[in-house]
Write a protein that holds these residues in place. Structure first.
Motif, PDB file in Angstrom:
ATOM      1  N   GLY A 298      50.767  37.717  37.366  1.00  0.00           N
ATOM      2  CA  GLY A 298      49.746  37.975  38.377  1.00  0.00           C
ATOM      3  C   GLY A 298      48.369  38.292  37.822  1.00  0.00           C
ATOM      4  O   GLY A 298      47.365  37.684  38.229  1.00  0.00           O
ATOM      5  N   PRO A 299      48.260  39.234  36.869  1.00  0.00           N
ATOM      6  CA  PRO A 299      46.929  39.577  36.356  1.00  0.00           C
ATOM      7  C   PRO A 299      46.247  38.430  35.618  1.00  0.00           C
ATOM      8  O   PRO A 299      45.014  38.365  35.594  1.00  0.00           O
ATOM      9  CB  PRO A 299      47.215  40.742  35.386  1.00  0.00           C
ATOM     10  N   LEU A 300      47.019  37.529  35.025  1.00  0.00           N
ATOM     11  CA  LEU A 300      46.425  36.406  34.298  1.00  0.00           C
ATOM     12  C   LEU A 300      45.722  35.433  35.230  1.00  0.00           C
ATOM     13  O   LEU A 300      44.891  34.630  34.783  1.00  0.00           O
ATOM     14  CB  LEU A 300      47.502  35.657  33.508  1.00  0.00           C
ATOM     15  N   LEU A 301      46.061  35.483  36.512  1.00  0.00           N
ATOM     16  CA  LEU A 301      45.493  34.552  37.489  1.00  0.00           C
ATOM     17  C   LEU A 301      44.251  35.113  38.169  1.00  0.00           C
ATOM     18  O   LEU A 301      43.657  34.441  39.005  1.00  0.00           O
ATOM     19  CB  LEU A 301      46.553  34.204  38.537  1.00  0.00           C
ATOM     20  N   LEU A 302      43.854  36.349  37.810  1.00  0.00           N
ATOM     21  CA  LEU A 302      42.684  36.990  38.395  1.00  0.00           C
ATOM     22  C   LEU A 302      41.463  36.820  37.491  1.00  0.00           C
ATOM     23  O   LEU A 302      41.582  36.648  36.279  1.00  0.00           O
ATOM     24  CB  LEU A 302      42.944  38.476  38.612  1.00  0.00           C
ATOM     25  N   ALA A 303      40.276  36.935  38.094  1.00  0.00           N
ATOM     26  CA  ALA A 303      39.033  36.843  37.322  1.00  0.00           C
ATOM     27  C   ALA A 303      38.882  38.033  36.388  1.00  0.00           C
ATOM     28  O   ALA A 303      38.317  37.924  35.297  1.00  0.00           O
ATOM     29  CB  ALA A 303      37.846  36.755  38.269  1.00  0.00           C
ATOM     30  N   LYS A 304      39.379  39.209  36.808  1.00  0.00           N
ATOM     31  CA  LYS A 304      39.393  40.390  35.953  1.00  0.00           C
ATOM     32  C   LYS A 304      40.540  41.293  36.393  1.00  0.00           C
ATOM     33  O   LYS A 304      41.071  41.154  37.497  1.00  0.00           O
ATOM     34  CB  LYS A 304      38.066  41.141  36.002  1.00  0.00           C
ATOM     35  N   ASP A 305      40.896  42.234  35.525  1.00  0.00           N
ATOM     36  CA  ASP A 305      42.020  43.139  35.769  1.00  0.00           C
ATOM     37  C   ASP A 305      41.507  44.575  35.754  1.00  0.00           C
ATOM     38  O   ASP A 305      40.336  44.837  35.470  1.00  0.00           O
ATOM     39  CB  ASP A 305      43.094  42.918  34.696  1.00  0.00           C
ATOM     40  N   ARG A 306      42.390  45.512  36.019  1.00  0.00           N
ATOM     41  CA  ARG A 306      42.040  46.928  35.964  1.00  0.00           C
ATOM     42  C   ARG A 306      41.845  47.406  34.523  1.00  0.00           C
ATOM     43  O   ARG A 306      42.359  46.790  33.591  1.00  0.00           O
ATOM     44  CB  ARG A 306      43.170  47.768  36.573  1.00  0.00           C
ATOM     45  N   PRO A 307      41.153  48.542  34.356  1.00  0.00           N
ATOM     46  CA  PRO A 307      41.149  49.176  33.043  1.00  0.00           C
ATOM     47  C   PRO A 307      42.579  49.529  32.617  1.00  0.00           C
ATOM     48  O   PRO A 307      43.426  49.846  33.459  1.00  0.00           O
ATOM     49  CB  PRO A 307      40.322  50.451  33.275  1.00  0.00           C
ATOM     50  N   HIS A 308      42.841  49.457  31.334  1.00  0.00           N
ATOM     51  CA  HIS A 308      44.164  49.731  30.761  1.00  0.00           C
ATOM     52  C   HIS A 308      45.212  48.748  31.288  1.00  0.00           C
ATOM     53  O   HIS A 308      46.393  49.095  31.396  1.00  0.00           O
ATOM     54  CB  HIS A 308      44.614  51.179  31.046  1.00  0.00           C
ATOM     55  N   GLY A 309      44.784  47.530  31.614  1.00  0.00           N
ATOM     56  CA  GLY A 309      45.716  46.532  32.132  1.00  0.00           C
ATOM     57  C   GLY A 309      46.759  46.138  31.103  1.00  0.00           C
ATOM     58  O   GLY A 309      46.648  46.439  29.904  1.00  0.00           O
ATOM     59  N   LEU A 310      47.777  45.459  31.578  1.00  0.00           N
ATOM     60  CA  LEU A 310      48.850  44.998  30.703  1.00  0.00           C
ATOM     61  C   LEU A 310      48.310  44.071  29.621  1.00  0.00           C
ATOM     62  O   LEU A 310      47.408  43.274  29.864  1.00  0.00           O
ATOM     63  CB  LEU A 310      49.910  44.257  31.517  1.00  0.00           C
ATOM     64  N   MET A 311      48.890  44.166  28.444  1.00  0.00           N
ATOM     65  CA  MET A 311      48.507  43.280  27.362  1.00  0.00           C
ATOM     66  C   MET A 311      49.472  42.108  27.330  1.00  0.00           C
ATOM     67  O   MET A 311      50.695  42.286  27.379  1.00  0.00           O
ATOM     68  CB  MET A 311      48.532  44.014  26.017  1.00  0.00           C
ATOM     69  N   PHE A 312      48.921  40.905  27.270  1.00  0.00           N
ATOM     70  CA  PHE A 312      49.707  39.686  27.167  1.00  0.00           C
ATOM     71  C   PHE A 312      49.514  39.130  25.764  1.00  0.00           C
ATOM     72  O   PHE A 312      48.391  38.878  25.331  1.00  0.00           O
ATOM     73  CB  PHE A 312      49.281  38.667  28.221  1.00  0.00           C
ATOM     74  N   ASN A 313      50.611  38.964  25.074  1.00  0.00           N
ATOM     75  CA  ASN A 313      50.583  38.471  23.703  1.00  0.00           C
ATOM     76  C   ASN A 313      51.259  37.113  23.667  1.00  0.00           C
ATOM     77  O   ASN A 313      52.486  37.012  23.645  1.00  0.00           O
ATOM     78  CB  ASN A 313      51.304  39.470  22.779  1.00  0.00           C
ATOM     79  N   GLY A 314      50.445  36.051  23.707  1.00  0.00           N
ATOM     80  CA  GLY A 314      51.020  34.716  23.791  1.00  0.00           C
ATOM     81  C   GLY A 314      51.776  34.551  25.096  1.00  0.00           C
ATOM     82  O   GLY A 314      51.223  34.727  26.180  1.00  0.00           O
ATOM     83  N   SER A 315      53.062  34.250  25.004  1.00  0.00           N
ATOM     84  CA  SER A 315      53.887  34.058  26.197  1.00  0.00           C
ATOM     85  C   SER A 315      54.519  35.348  26.699  1.00  0.00           C
ATOM     86  O   SER A 315      55.213  35.344  27.717  1.00  0.00           O
ATOM     87  CB  SER A 315      55.010  33.049  25.884  1.00  0.00           C
ATOM     88  N   ASP A 316      54.287  36.451  25.998  1.00  0.00           N
ATOM     89  CA  ASP A 316      54.952  37.716  26.321  1.00  0.00           C
ATOM     90  C   ASP A 316      54.003  38.681  27.022  1.00  0.00           C
ATOM     91  O   ASP A 316      52.801  38.709  26.746  1.00  0.00           O
ATOM     92  CB  ASP A 316      55.480  38.392  25.055  1.00  0.00           C
ATOM     93  N   VAL A 317      54.573  39.498  27.910  1.00  0.00           N
ATOM     94  CA  VAL A 317      53.855  40.618  28.491  1.00  0.00           C
ATOM     95  C   VAL A 317      54.412  41.890  27.859  1.00  0.00           C
ATOM     96  O   VAL A 317      55.620  42.043  27.703  1.00  0.00           O
ATOM     97  CB  VAL A 317      53.986  40.646  30.027  1.00  0.00           C
ATOM     98  N   CYS A 318      53.519  42.788  27.469  1.00  0.00           N
ATOM     99  CA  CYS A 318      53.930  44.009  26.784  1.00  0.00           C
ATOM    100  C   CYS A 318      54.174  45.122  27.795  1.00  0.00           C
ATOM    101  O   CYS A 318      53.637  45.107  28.901  1.00  0.00           O
ATOM    102  CB  CYS A 318      52.858  44.437  25.785  1.00  0.00           C
ATOM    103  N   PRO A 319      54.972  46.128  27.453  1.00  0.00           N
ATOM    104  CA  PRO A 319      55.222  47.244  28.361  1.00  0.00           C
ATOM    105  C   PRO A 319      53.919  47.937  28.747  1.00  0.00           C
ATOM    106  O   PRO A 319      52.961  47.983  27.961  1.00  0.00           O
ATOM    107  CB  PRO A 319      56.120  48.184  27.544  1.00  0.00           C
ATOM    108  N   PRO A 320      53.838  48.484  29.957  1.00  0.00           N
ATOM    109  CA  PRO A 320      52.604  49.145  30.386  1.00  0.00           C
ATOM    110  C   PRO A 320      52.329  50.406  29.568  1.00  0.00           C
ATOM    111  O   PRO A 320      53.249  51.150  29.205  1.00  0.00           O
ATOM    112  CB  PRO A 320      52.875  49.489  31.853  1.00  0.00           C
TER     113      PRO A 320
END
Length: 326
Positions: A298-320
């Motif tokens: 979801g956040p990857l499809l937005l123009a911007k995300d919240r502060p402290h947003g999830l980190m996406f590393n390549g194909s992976d999403v990291c724990p919040p």
């Protein structure tokens, strides 16, 4: 005493997000915040528009529970106080976040789950003509798992074009209820040859009986047909997977119970999301720890995300991180 407040927020998409039901250039979410003794718990929900929910209705539903929350209502109480949906999800998520802060534990530990690792998530390719979808797939080169939004006529050409553009990617197809006039068994055999691993919601919700005699080599996954445990029994024999979304089932509390019930019945689980910021995805990450497929982009499809947003590393999403949620 606990104090509950809520608001509506609008977030623009990075580009038009297109599925069989239409196109979106923004998403309106509801945010619930619960304060107690100087601590703040937050949660976010995205109203399910195809169920008739709106941000205004969800906001009113959250605000209606201010008295119950002030009186000490907890996550288990919400299952009786509110129906499934984005409003309950927002409050439920805020209560999880608050409890994690009060107890000094992460949300997954409260759920009895181990320390998580980065998780593979699908990346969504919007519905379009074959050339447009192929170009989007090529742009997403390097992402391991692509989820293709389909729309009925011409879907096989769309998937074939994406497969040519992304020969090494794993593929999931999401029909979004658009295959009512398509030979589902035939197209699923064709999609199997293109190495598609899962097909979501081929028929409109409520018409799933049409799948009883479909012999598909690709597992079928219920999405719009499944909201909470209430629908689980009637989907047995029609689907092999269930797409659990917190905005549909009404929060992480119900999602964990639904996943447990599904697995007991031998069903596979996918966890999905609506368009949302990282605050909406963070509790879904916890649910996804018990799923076979995760769609948390979801956040990857937005123009911007919240502060402290999830980190996406390549194909992976990291724990919040704790600064975001839980």
């Amino acid at each position: 005493m606990r104090n509950l407040i809520a608001r509506i927020e609008r977030w623009e998409t990075a580009r038009p997000f297109v599925i069989s039901r239409g196109s979106k250039s923004h998403v309106d979410v509801v945010v619930a915040e619960i304060r107690e003794d100087g601590r703040l718990g937050r949660g976010e929900g995205t109203p399910i528009y195809y169920k008739g929910d709106t941000p205004e209705l969800a906001l009113a539903a959250i605000e209606s529970q201010a008295g119950a929350i002030a009186a000490g209502a907890g996550r288990a109480d919400l299952l009786d106080l509110m129906p499934p949906g984005a409003a309950r999800n927002a409050i439920d998520s805020a209560l999880w976040d608050l409890e994690a802060k009060v107890r000094g534990e992460r949300a997954w530990a409260l759920a009895g789950l181990p320390q998580p690792q980065p998780m593979l998530t699908a990346y969504t390719i919007s519905l379009g003509d074959p050339g447009t979808m192929a170009a989007a797939a090529k742009e997403a080169a390097g992402r391991e798992l692509l989820k293709l939004k389909l729309g009925g006529e011409g879907d096989l050409d769309r998937v074939a074009a994406v497969r040519r553009a992304a020969p090494d990617a794993r593929l999931i197809a999401d029909a979004n209820e658009s295959w009512e006039h398509i030979d589902i068994e035939k197209i699923c055999h064709d999609l199997h040859a293109l190495r598609v691993e899962l097909v979501e919601q081929p028929l409109p919700a409520g018409r799933d009986a049409g799948l009883l005699h479909v012999k598909s080599p690709v597992p079928l996954c219920a999405d719009e047909s499944l909201h909470s445990r209430a629908e689980l029994g009637e989907l047995i024999g029609r689907y092999r997977f269930l797409n659990v979304k917190l905005d549909k089932c009404g929060g992480l509390t119900e999602a964990l119970a639904l996943i447990h019930a599904a697995r007991q019945r031998g069903l596979g689980v996918m966890t999905g999301c609506m368009l949302s910021t990282s605050l909406g995805i963070a509790p879904a990450f916890v649910a996804s720890m018990q799923a076979g497929f995760a769609d948390l982009d979801g956040p990857l499809l937005l123009a911007k995300d919240r502060p402290h947003g999830l980190m996406f590393n390549g194909s992976d999403v990291c724990p919040p991180e704790v600064e975001l949620w839980g």
